[in-house]
Motif scaffolding. Structure first.
Motif, mmCIF file in Angstrom:
data_model
loop_
_atom_site.group_PDB
_atom_site.id
_atom_site.type_symbol
_atom_site.label_atom_id
_atom_site.label_comp_id
_atom_site.label_asym_id
_atom_site.label_seq_id
_atom_site.Cartn_x
_atom_site.Cartn_y
_atom_site.Cartn_z
ATOM 1 N N VAL A 313 0.835 -1.210 0.000
ATOM 2 C CA VAL A 313 0.000 0.000 0.000
ATOM 3 C C VAL A 313 0.866 1.256 0.000
ATOM 4 C CG1 VAL A 313 -1.600 1.345 1.417
ATOM 5 C CG2 VAL A 313 -2.002 -1.091 1.078
ATOM 6 N N ILE A 314 1.872 1.287 0.871
ATOM 7 C CA ILE A 314 2.751 2.458 0.963
ATOM 8 C C ILE A 314 3.568 2.622 -0.321
ATOM 9 C CG2 ILE A 314 4.714 3.452 2.193
ATOM 10 C CD1 ILE A 314 3.654 2.018 4.716
ATOM 11 N N TYR A 343 8.658 19.012 -9.093
ATOM 12 C CA TYR A 343 9.095 18.858 -7.708
ATOM 13 C C TYR A 343 9.139 17.369 -7.389
ATOM 14 C CZ TYR A 343 7.326 23.668 -7.508
ATOM 15 O OH TYR A 343 7.059 24.979 -7.757
ATOM 16 N N TRP A 344 9.906 17.020 -6.368
ATOM 17 C CA TRP A 344 9.844 15.643 -5.876
ATOM 18 C C TRP A 344 9.612 15.605 -4.370
ATOM 19 C CZ3 TRP A 344 13.048 13.565 -2.179
ATOM 20 C CH2 TRP A 344 14.211 14.282 -1.857
ATOM 21 N N ARG A 345 10.012 16.656 -3.644
ATOM 22 C CA ARG A 345 9.846 16.651 -2.191
ATOM 23 C C ARG A 345 8.364 16.691 -1.802
ATOM 24 N NH1 ARG A 345 14.555 19.650 -2.965
ATOM 25 N NH2 ARG A 345 16.346 18.943 -1.718
ATOM 26 N N GLY A 346 7.612 17.596 -2.411
ATOM 27 C CA GLY A 346 6.191 17.676 -2.109
ATOM 28 C C GLY A 346 5.441 16.391 -2.430
ATOM 29 N N PRO A 347 5.599 15.840 -3.658
ATOM 30 C CA PRO A 347 4.958 14.560 -3.959
ATOM 31 C C PRO A 347 5.381 13.426 -3.030
ATOM 32 C CG PRO A 347 5.592 15.648 -5.992
ATOM 33 C CD PRO A 347 6.150 16.476 -4.877
ATOM 34 N N PHE A 348 6.640 13.458 -2.574
ATOM 35 C CA PHE A 348 7.065 12.415 -1.639
ATOM 36 C C PHE A 348 6.282 12.506 -0.329
ATOM 37 C CE2 PHE A 348 9.668 10.445 1.610
ATOM 38 C CZ PHE A 348 10.123 9.291 0.970
ATOM 39 N N VAL A 349 6.077 13.729 0.154
ATOM 40 C CA VAL A 349 5.281 13.904 1.373
ATOM 41 C C VAL A 349 3.843 13.467 1.138
ATOM 42 C CG1 VAL A 349 4.376 15.608 2.997
ATOM 43 C CG2 VAL A 349 6.755 15.723 2.289
ATOM 44 N N LEU A 350 3.288 13.804 -0.035
ATOM 45 C CA LEU A 350 1.936 13.352 -0.371
ATOM 46 C C LEU A 350 1.844 11.834 -0.320
ATOM 47 C CD1 LEU A 350 0.857 15.577 -3.422
ATOM 48 C CD2 LEU A 350 -0.031 15.652 -1.097
ATOM 49 N N GLY A 351 2.864 11.180 -0.839
ATOM 50 C CA GLY A 351 2.860 9.718 -0.833
ATOM 51 C C GLY A 351 3.037 9.124 0.539
ATOM 52 N N TYR A 352 3.811 9.796 1.375
ATOM 53 C CA TYR A 352 4.097 9.248 2.696
ATOM 54 C C TYR A 352 2.972 9.493 3.680
ATOM 55 C CZ TYR A 352 7.099 7.633 6.476
ATOM 56 O OH TYR A 352 7.628 6.909 7.516
ATOM 57 N N ALA A 353 2.090 10.450 3.368
ATOM 58 C CA ALA A 353 1.057 10.863 4.332
ATOM 59 C C ALA A 353 -0.273 10.158 4.097
ATOM 60 C CB ALA A 353 0.859 12.376 4.261
ATOM 61 N N GLY A 354 -0.249 8.908 3.677
ATOM 62 C CA GLY A 354 -1.493 8.178 3.425
ATOM 63 C C GLY A 354 -1.920 7.359 4.627
ATOM 64 N N MET A 355 -2.418 8.002 5.673
ATOM 65 C CA MET A 355 -2.827 7.293 6.898
ATOM 66 C C MET A 355 -4.221 6.691 6.749
ATOM 67 S SD MET A 355 -0.567 9.827 7.613
ATOM 68 C CE MET A 355 -1.521 11.293 7.939
ATOM 69 N N ARG A 356 -4.349 5.409 7.084
ATOM 70 C CA ARG A 356 -5.661 4.758 7.069
ATOM 71 C C ARG A 356 -6.287 4.842 8.451
ATOM 72 N NH1 ARG A 356 -2.662 4.782 2.553
ATOM 73 N NH2 ARG A 356 -3.731 3.725 0.846
#
Length: 528
Positions: A313-314, A343-356
């Motif tokens: 999932v992550i 950008y890559w930093r912002g998308p990385f945070v978007l990807g990492y912040a997927g809390m269920r």
């Protein structure tokens, strides 16, 4: 009855203590509540009960979604609508598909239909968790807007996947184009139902004189009416609450009067506090019941499968979000996009912040114990424990490490917006200038004229009273002056509200700053 009441009181006390502790430790309270519930669940002799999924969907979810949507900026939501739509719909389907095929390969005895069922359960990040955790972080406005917007509307797409996969497990038939048509149908009905109810309440607020108590009750029942109407006509209750609340929130400054808004704000703060705390604590309390129900697999195997699915999932989310930036840059040649810079930093945070969170748990618990054939539903207990592990890994694991990731990446706001304190000062200056402009344009001549008339009246009345009642002091003119000043100050507040509405449409100011000054104007009117 007293025993049940004691349990409820004890639950609320635990929620209060854990939230207070989270503030002292500077940890997002959903994380500490889940861990606290997990620890409490192992206390010997403590009564355990399974959470009814209908309780979460019909009692907890509408007000929680309403609270999250109310404080979401429609301006930012519309600006980033394309990426929000892709993450909330496209990424959900991609995640569900990836989990389905990974489950088929990794878990013995799993079918593709069961894999899609699991994918529908764990694919949507949770709106309540995202909003609660992001409030404690210093993120650029665009990232907060995208994450909150995605988490608000992705539940509808994930629940469609879940419902069709559930039918496929029990019937053995899955038709993808029917699922797509159903998604469009329920989404459209949900938007229509939400806006219809919102318009009805808007008319009530606009044309009727409503007391603060009545206003508060109406705001509390509004999300339930939206949700129930949408579900009755087979639409998406989640989309109904989100769409209707977003519209009402955008119109709130035009229809709600200050003392009604003040009382409703206090009530909603309390309701949100209780519901948010309770629902995350309940997540942690479910583990012992889920783990005891495992049959074909050991707890070790179930946890291992849960960790593997969590990594899937992550991983899918990180890969997809990192590809969003170059894809957006590519399509900017053909259509207008909000920002085409790479950008890559912002998308990385978007990807990492997927809390269920709560929606995933409720969906898993809603799997029937007995299938249509009369046999036990296949792998139900394993699905539950995997879902719980995914929630634990993403909510607690990623939630705790997200601040470290943001600090490590050194995220900066690419919009180069002014910090909130500076924005507040600028908005304050605009409001002051609007009031001064009103004073000079409308009241300057009137004030001079009133002062002259007042002076003449005062001379006449003083002469008359001295002749008829020597030694008596006159205060009527002071009362008149105070009433006049009071009326002018109320009029200036209305002018400042109009100015604040104009500033709300400008992209230079955060919705949070606008709401701050709206609250300050409400307080000033209450003092008057």
């Amino acid at each position: 009855m007293l025993y049940l009441l004691s349990l409820c009181i004890g639950l609320l006390l635990v929620v209060c203590l854990l939230i207070t502790l989270s503030q002292r430790l500077r940890i997002a309270y959903p994380i500490l509540l889940v861990l606290g519930g997990l620890v409490i669940s192992f206390i010997p002799g403590l009564p355990h009960g399974t959470v009814n999924p209908e309780l979460i969907f019909t009692i907890f979810l509408p007000p929680l979604l309403c609270e999250a949507a109310w404080f979401t900026s429609w301006k930012d939501f519309w600006r980033w609508r394309r990426i929000i739509g892709f993450l909330a719909i496209g990424l959900v389907f991609l995640t569900a598909s990836g989990v389905a095929y990974a489950s088929l390969a990794l878990i013995p005895g799993f079918t593709l239909a069961l894999g899609f069922l699991l994918g529908g359960i764990v694919s949507p990040p949770d709106a309540v968790a995202a909003t609660s955790i992001l409030r404690n972080l210093s993120l650029p406005r665009r990232l907060t807007a995208i994450l909150e917007g995605e988490s608000l509307i992705n539940d509808a797409s994930s629940l469609i996947v879940f419902q069709f996969a559930l039918a496929a497990v029990q019937s053995g038939i899955f038709i993808w184009y029917e699922a797509l048509a159903s998604f469009l149908f329920v989404t459209g009905l949900g938007i229509g139902a939400g806006l219809l109810v919102a318009l009805g309440f808007y008319m009530v607020y606009k044309w009727q004189v409503i007391t603060p108590g009545t206003h508060t009750v109406l705001t509390l029942i509004t999300p339930y009416v939206m949700y129930v109407l949408a579900e009755v006509i087979h639409g998406s209750g989640v989309i109904a609450v989100v769409s209707g609340t977003l519209w009402l929130s955008y119109q709130s400054n035009r229809v709600f009067i200050s003392h009604n808004r003040q009382q409703a704000r206090s009530t909603w703060n309390t309701v949100g506090f209780v519901l948010n705390g309770t629902v995350f604590l309940l997540i942690g309390l479910q583990l012992p019941l889920i783990s005891k129900a495992l049959d074909e697999y050991s707890l070790y195997q179930a946890v291992r499968y849960g960790l593997l699915i969590s990594l899937v999932v992550i991983g899918i989310r990180l890969v997809v979000t990192l590809l969003v930036s170059p894809f957006t840059h590519f399509i900017s040649r053909f259509i207008t996009v909000a920002d085409k810079r790479l950008y890559w930093r912002g998308p990385f945070v978007l990807g990492y912040a997927g809390m269920r969170g709560v929606v995933s748990l409720a969906a898993a618990l809603s799997i029937p114990v007995i299938s249509r054939s009369g046999q036990p539903f296949p792998q139900r207990n394993l699905l539950l424990i995997i879902t719980f592990i995914v929630i634990l890994v993403t909510l607690v694991g990623q939630g705790l490490t997200l601040p470290l990731v943001i600090r490590w990446l050194g995220i900066k706001d690419p919009d180069h917006l002014r910090p909130k304190p500076e924005q507040r000062a600028i908005v304050h200056r605009h409001l002051a200038m609007a009031a001064l402009g009103r004073l000079s344009d409308v009241y300057s001549l009137q004030i001079q004229r009133n002062a002259l008339v007042s002076q003449l009246q005062q001379e006449v009345e003083r002469t008359t009273k001295l002749a008829t009642h020597p030694g008596e002091t006159d205060t009527s003119n002071q009362v008149h002056d105070k009433a006049e000043v009071h009326r002018i100050r109320l009029d200036l507040l209305q002018i400042q509200r109009q100015k604040l509405t104009q500033l709300r449409h400008l992209k230079d100011y955060d919705e949070e700053v606008i709401r701050y000054w709206e609250e300050q104007l409400d307080l000033e009117e209450q003092r008057l």
